[in-house]
Scaffold this motif. Structure first.
Motif, PDB file in Angstrom:
ATOM      1  N   SER A 286       0.484  -1.572  -0.338  1.00  0.00           N
ATOM      2  CA  SER A 286      -0.244   0.282   0.053  1.00  0.00           C
ATOM      3  C   SER A 286       0.697   1.239   0.106  1.00  0.00           C
ATOM      4  O   SER A 286       1.981   1.001   0.535  1.00  0.00           O
ATOM      5  N   MET A 287       0.501   2.185  -1.067  1.00  0.00           N
ATOM      6  CA  MET A 287       1.027   3.355  -0.978  1.00  0.00           C
ATOM      7  C   MET A 287       0.522   4.958  -0.122  1.00  0.00           C
ATOM      8  O   MET A 287      -0.825   4.652  -1.117  1.00  0.00           O
ATOM      9  N   VAL A 288       0.755   5.852   0.426  1.00  0.00           N
ATOM     10  CA  VAL A 288       0.620   6.709   0.364  1.00  0.00           C
ATOM     11  C   VAL A 288       0.911   7.782   0.426  1.00  0.00           C
ATOM     12  O   VAL A 288       2.726   8.266   0.399  1.00  0.00           O
ATOM     13  N   PHE A 289       0.703   9.009  -1.081  1.00  0.00           N
ATOM     14  CA  PHE A 289       1.358  10.133  -1.765  1.00  0.00           C
ATOM     15  C   PHE A 289       1.148  10.882  -0.188  1.00  0.00           C
ATOM     16  O   PHE A 289       0.591  11.506  -0.568  1.00  0.00           O
ATOM     17  N   GLN A 290       2.277  12.109  -0.823  1.00  0.00           N
ATOM     18  CA  GLN A 290       2.022  13.676  -0.725  1.00  0.00           C
ATOM     19  C   GLN A 290       0.529  14.204  -1.592  1.00  0.00           C
ATOM     20  O   GLN A 290       0.034  14.901  -0.757  1.00  0.00           O
ATOM     21  N   ASN A 291       1.176  13.814  -3.065  1.00  0.00           N
ATOM     22  CA  ASN A 291      -0.197  14.455  -3.575  1.00  0.00           C
ATOM     23  C   ASN A 291      -1.406  13.399  -3.759  1.00  0.00           C
ATOM     24  O   ASN A 291      -0.680  12.289  -5.013  1.00  0.00           O
ATOM     25  N   VAL A 292      -2.213  13.551  -3.648  1.00  0.00           N
ATOM     26  CA  VAL A 292      -3.592  12.474  -2.992  1.00  0.00           C
ATOM     27  C   VAL A 292      -4.017  12.690  -4.504  1.00  0.00           C
ATOM     28  O   VAL A 292      -4.743  13.871  -5.242  1.00  0.00           O
ATOM     29  N   TYR A 293      -4.843  11.566  -5.115  1.00  0.00           N
ATOM     30  CA  TYR A 293      -5.710  11.491  -6.082  1.00  0.00           C
ATOM     31  C   TYR A 293      -6.538  11.015  -5.436  1.00  0.00           C
ATOM     32  O   TYR A 293      -6.741   9.887  -5.693  1.00  0.00           O
TER      33      TYR A 293
ATOM     34  N   GLY B 137      -6.360  17.426   3.651  1.00  0.00           N
ATOM     35  CA  GLY B 137      -6.054  16.843   4.700  1.00  0.00           C
ATOM     36  C   GLY B 137      -6.743  16.125   4.788  1.00  0.00           C
ATOM     37  O   GLY B 137      -6.399  14.615   4.712  1.00  0.00           O
ATOM     38  N   GLU B 138      -8.485  16.486   4.537  1.00  0.00           N
ATOM     39  CA  GLU B 138      -9.438  15.818   4.037  1.00  0.00           C
ATOM     40  C   GLU B 138      -8.968  14.114   2.701  1.00  0.00           C
ATOM     41  O   GLU B 138     -10.036  13.217   3.260  1.00  0.00           O
ATOM     42  N   LYS B 139      -8.580  14.846   2.035  1.00  0.00           N
ATOM     43  CA  LYS B 139      -8.306  13.667   0.720  1.00  0.00           C
ATOM     44  C   LYS B 139      -7.131  12.663   1.651  1.00  0.00           C
ATOM     45  O   LYS B 139      -6.974  11.500   1.100  1.00  0.00           O
ATOM     46  N   GLN B 140      -6.181  13.122   2.034  1.00  0.00           N
ATOM     47  CA  GLN B 140      -4.962  12.452   2.181  1.00  0.00           C
ATOM     48  C   GLN B 140      -5.414  11.039   3.690  1.00  0.00           C
ATOM     49  O   GLN B 140      -5.609  10.049   3.387  1.00  0.00           O
ATOM     50  N   ARG B 141      -6.419  11.977   4.454  1.00  0.00           N
ATOM     51  CA  ARG B 141      -7.028  10.670   5.119  1.00  0.00           C
ATOM     52  C   ARG B 141      -8.547   9.648   4.311  1.00  0.00           C
ATOM     53  O   ARG B 141      -8.365   8.569   4.777  1.00  0.00           O
ATOM     54  N   ILE B 142      -8.824  10.130   3.400  1.00  0.00           N
ATOM     55  CA  ILE B 142      -9.762   9.035   2.756  1.00  0.00           C
ATOM     56  C   ILE B 142      -8.624   7.855   1.661  1.00  0.00           C
ATOM     57  O   ILE B 142      -8.816   6.884   1.708  1.00  0.00           O
ATOM     58  N   SER B 143      -7.348   8.417   1.039  1.00  0.00           N
ATOM     59  CA  SER B 143      -6.586   8.206   0.779  1.00  0.00           C
ATOM     60  C   SER B 143      -5.525   6.921   2.040  1.00  0.00           C
ATOM     61  O   SER B 143      -5.998   5.410   1.538  1.00  0.00           O
ATOM     62  N   ILE B 144      -5.845   7.119   3.119  1.00  0.00           N
ATOM     63  CA  ILE B 144      -5.468   6.695   4.169  1.00  0.00           C
ATOM     64  C   ILE B 144      -6.381   6.164   4.045  1.00  0.00           C
ATOM     65  O   ILE B 144      -5.967   4.154   4.658  1.00  0.00           O
TER      66      ILE B 144
ATOM     67  N   ILE C 100       4.563   1.741   2.533  1.00  0.00           N
ATOM     68  CA  ILE C 100       4.889   2.724   1.922  1.00  0.00           C
ATOM     69  C   ILE C 100       4.478   4.258   1.877  1.00  0.00           C
ATOM     70  O   ILE C 100       3.304   4.480   1.285  1.00  0.00           O
ATOM     71  N   LEU C 101       5.118   4.945   2.898  1.00  0.00           N
ATOM     72  CA  LEU C 101       4.452   6.603   3.047  1.00  0.00           C
ATOM     73  C   LEU C 101       5.524   7.556   2.160  1.00  0.00           C
ATOM     74  O   LEU C 101       6.598   7.539   2.874  1.00  0.00           O
ATOM     75  N   ASP C 102       5.276   7.867   1.645  1.00  0.00           N
ATOM     76  CA  ASP C 102       6.192   8.894   0.357  1.00  0.00           C
ATOM     77  C   ASP C 102       5.606  10.192   0.984  1.00  0.00           C
ATOM     78  O   ASP C 102       4.554  10.683   0.115  1.00  0.00           O
ATOM     79  N   GLU C 103       6.460  11.054   2.164  1.00  0.00           N
ATOM     80  CA  GLU C 103       6.118  12.906   2.467  1.00  0.00           C
ATOM     81  C   GLU C 103       4.560  12.965   2.638  1.00  0.00           C
ATOM     82  O   GLU C 103       3.918  13.802   2.010  1.00  0.00           O
ATOM     83  N   ALA C 104       3.961  11.327   3.276  1.00  0.00           N
ATOM     84  CA  ALA C 104       2.113  11.671   3.741  1.00  0.00           C
ATOM     85  C   ALA C 104       2.295  12.727   4.059  1.00  0.00           C
ATOM     86  O   ALA C 104       0.547  13.075   4.256  1.00  0.00           O
ATOM     87  N   THR C 105       3.018  13.847   5.134  1.00  0.00           N
ATOM     88  CA  THR C 105       2.698  14.590   5.739  1.00  0.00           C
ATOM     89  C   THR C 105       3.263  16.001   5.700  1.00  0.00           C
ATOM     90  O   THR C 105       2.975  17.021   6.289  1.00  0.00           O
ATOM     91  N   ALA C 106       3.929  15.901   4.655  1.00  0.00           N
ATOM     92  CA  ALA C 106       4.603  16.916   4.270  1.00  0.00           C
ATOM     93  C   ALA C 106       3.808  18.476   3.708  1.00  0.00           C
ATOM     94  O   ALA C 106       4.586  19.383   4.208  1.00  0.00           O
ATOM     95  N   SER C 107       2.927  18.010   3.448  1.00  0.00           N
ATOM     96  CA  SER C 107       2.269  19.543   2.956  1.00  0.00           C
ATOM     97  C   SER C 107       0.606  19.555   3.842  1.00  0.00           C
ATOM     98  O   SER C 107      -0.162  20.556   3.607  1.00  0.00           O
ATOM     99  N   ILE C 108       0.490  19.122   4.859  1.00  0.00           N
ATOM    100  CA  ILE C 108      -0.765  19.358   5.856  1.00  0.00           C
ATOM    101  C   ILE C 108      -0.574  20.772   6.931  1.00  0.00           C
ATOM    102  O   ILE C 108       0.279  20.538   7.875  1.00  0.00           O
ATOM    103  N   ASP C 109      -1.853  20.415   6.899  1.00  0.00           N
ATOM    104  CA  ASP C 109      -2.086  21.851   8.175  1.00  0.00           C
ATOM    105  C   ASP C 109      -1.637  21.465   9.598  1.00  0.00           C
ATOM    106  O   ASP C 109      -2.681  20.021   9.728  1.00  0.00           O
ATOM    107  N   ALA C 110      -1.722  21.865  10.527  1.00  0.00           N
ATOM    108  CA  ALA C 110      -2.189  21.164  11.837  1.00  0.00           C
ATOM    109  C   ALA C 110      -3.187  21.350  12.211  1.00  0.00           C
ATOM    110  O   ALA C 110      -3.249  20.261  12.729  1.00  0.00           O
TER     111      ALA C 110
END
Length: 584
Positions: free
Chosen positions: A414-421, A477-484, A496-506
């Motif tokens: 499973s892969m979680v990317f920084q840029n979620v599609y 952040g919402e997109k990232q959680r759906i991808s997770i 594999i977590l590829d920069e999964a939290t690099a650009s997420i707001d606090a």
């Protein structure tokens, strides 16, 4: 032109029979279209010979009506067979291309080929199914008609047959010149169509940046330039083709006149009867019209020929070999869950990864750190076999990934990317993509574990909300959680977590960290990250520099070395970021 027609028939596969049957009905339709002229000749002959009766009029009328009904039936059958075959053929080709594209190395999609793929799918295939297939049976029918006319006229009267053959030969020669010109021009036209598609995609995808930097004028000018080039290319195509069309029309008229004059001379010499002379006058234009129509419509077949070239160009790109037959075994005591053995990889003739070796035990967490462009993401991508390595081997539970079917391999990762599609579909379907056979309860449970259940329920239609192309209606952040949630549902042993939290707001970070914790429970974890907090907790850290492992160890061990990793930590503590140049 015959070669192009044979080519489309050859690639028609299981629909070839439909197209060939359509040829038969199109031919019958063409032949029966002359029924009215034949009736006219018979009526004139009866009038001249004084043999007309009420019964003969009735026979002629019923025959003509029957021919009209038969013609309508033949047209309907021919059009239904050939047009339906075109749409079904291209539907199959789209599916076949989709299957082919998913087996290609990821490098193919980073070489500027997205515009080509889009252009082929949206332009070339549409042109074939909507235009060329409709004219294919007619083109073959007209060629058959020309041959039959030639044989008939040579038998009927040798001088008339010779005039017809000479006229037909001249039309064919000029028509083939027109067709060859169209083939050459079609390639430039279709290439510009590809450039325009790419320019439109680039403009739409980058519209946010374009507006932010007030580049609307400059970027719009580039887009307009592509539209102008497409317009000029289309006009150039027509300007080059129109003169050929004019000369074919002139030749058609001259050949028809020559046939009429020859018939008149033969009648005056007594070589043919008045009835035959009148029949020749009635049929003169029909004799050459078949060839005229074929070559006037030939530009469609020339464009189709180049459309097929572009389709085959994509279909001929070598696929990633997928000949593996082995099944991945479960965890074997003493055998690493993941192992890189002297792995080297070159992309675009430049070595990106050089002699990389490391092991990851089951349930262990490793972190890959290093400057941008050092090869961290490439290493992770090689594990998922997005590309094939040049040297060395990559093993999962002791089995080489090249000996395993790709579908089986990807089930393990499973892969979680920084840029979620996310896809233009419901929230539910985007999550269920992780495991399509999952129950509704399992999908909901995955959403809860990924900390996205509450915000999903707040959407207009909950899990049935359409979230838009790329998840445009959701925050990052919402997109990232759906991808997770999708990965949690998939439940693969390697994550594999590829920069999964690099650009997420606090505001989202805490929820995403909790979601990632749920995802990674009991998993073998490979993290690509810049965040020091995430890296420090890894069992082993590998520092990647210029495609090689420069240092390795846990946080404390690496700090004691006072090397690249120590410099990285100092940079992070000073909030100056990880430098993009070589460090060491």
């Amino acid at each position: 032109m015959i070669g192009s027609i044979r080519r489309i028939i050859k690639v028609s596969g299981k629909y070839r029979g439909r197209i060939e049957v359509a040829f038969i009905f199109a031919f019958l339709k063409s032949m029966i279209q002359n029924a009215a002229l034949i009736m006219a000749v018979l009526l004139v002959d009866g009038f001249i010979n004084n043999t007309l009766t009420e019964q003969s009029f009735l026979i002629y009328g019923l025959t003509l009506f029957g021919c009209l009904v038969a013609q309508a039936i033949f047209i309907h059958i021919a059009d239904r067979l050939q047009s339906a075959a075109g749409f079904m053929l291209m539907a199959d080709w789209r599916i076949k291309m989709g299957e082919h594209l998913r087996r290609l190395p990821m490098g193919y999609f980073t070489e500027g080929n997205i515009g080509k793929i889009s252009s082929v799918l949206s332009t070339d295939m549409v042109f074939i199914e909507e235009n060329s297939m409709m004219t294919l049976a007619d083109s073959m029918n007209y060629f058959f008609s020309a041959i039959i006319f030639a044989v008939f006229l040579l038998i009927f009267n040798l001088p008339i047959g010779i005039v017809y053959c000479i006229g037909s030969l001249l039309i064919v020669i000029l028509g083939e010149l027109k067709y060859k010109s169209g083939i050459s021009l079609s390639m430039d036209r279709q290439k510009q169509s590809e450039s325009l598609t790419k320019a439109v995609l680039d403009h739409v995808e980058g519209i946010g940046i374009i507006k932010t930097y007030n580049l609307l004028g400059e970027k719009s000018a580039k887009l307009k330039e592509n539209f102008d080039k497409s317009c000029k290319e289309s006009l150039r195509f027509e300007h080059k083709q129109v003169p050929f069309g004019i000369w074919i029309n002139i030749l058609f008229e001259v050949a028809s006149i020559a046939l009429g004059v020859t018939s008149a001379v033969l009648f005056l010499q007594g070589a043919i009867s008045l009835t035959h002379f009148l029949a020749m006058l009635l049929f003169t234009l029909n004799f050459f019209i078949s060839l005229r129509i074929v070559y006037m419509e030939g530009e469609k077949l020339s464009i189709m020929d180049k459309c097929l070239d572009r389709i085959e160009e994509i279909m001929n790109v070598p696929e990633l070999p997928d000949y593996g037959k082995k099944q991945l075994q479960g965890f074997v005591p003493g055998v690493p869950a993941v192992e890189f053995k002297n792995v080297s990889f070159s992309y675009d003739k430049k070595e990106t990864i050089s002699d990389v070796s490391f092991k990851v035990s089951e349930g262990e967490t490793i972190a890959l750190v290093g400057p941008s462009g050092s090869g961290k993401t490439t290493i992770a991508s090689l594990l998922a076999r997005f590309w094939d390595i040049n040297k060395g081997d990559i093993l999962i539970n002791g089995t080489s990934i090249r000996e395993v079917p790709l579908a089986v391999l990807l089930e393990q990762i499973s892969m979680v990317f920084q840029n979620v599609y996310l896809f233009n579909d419901t929230v539910y379907n985007n999550i269920a993509m992780g495991r399509p056979e999952a129950t509704k309860e399992e999908v909901i449970e995955a959403a809860k574990k990924a900390r996205c259940y509450d915000f999903i329920l707040s959407l207009p239609k909950g899990f049935d909300t359409i979230i838009g192309e790329g998840g445009a209606s959701l925050s990052g952040g919402e997109k990232q959680r759906i991808s997770i949630a999708r990965c949690i549902l998939k439940d693969s042993p390697i994550v594999i977590l590829d920069e999964a939290t690099a650009s997420i707001d606090a505001d989202n970070e805490a929820a995403i960290q909790q979601a990632i914790s749920e995802l990674c429970k009991g998993k073998t974890l490979i993290i690509i990250a810049h965040r020091l907090k995430t890296i420090k907790e890894a069992d082993c850290i590998y520092v990647i520099n210029n495609g090689k492992i420069a240092e390795s160890g846990d946080h404390d061990a690496l700090m004691s070395k006072q090397g690249i990793y120590t410099r990285f930590v100092e940079i992070k503590n000073n909030d100056t970021g990880w430098c993009k140049r070589k460090i060491g």
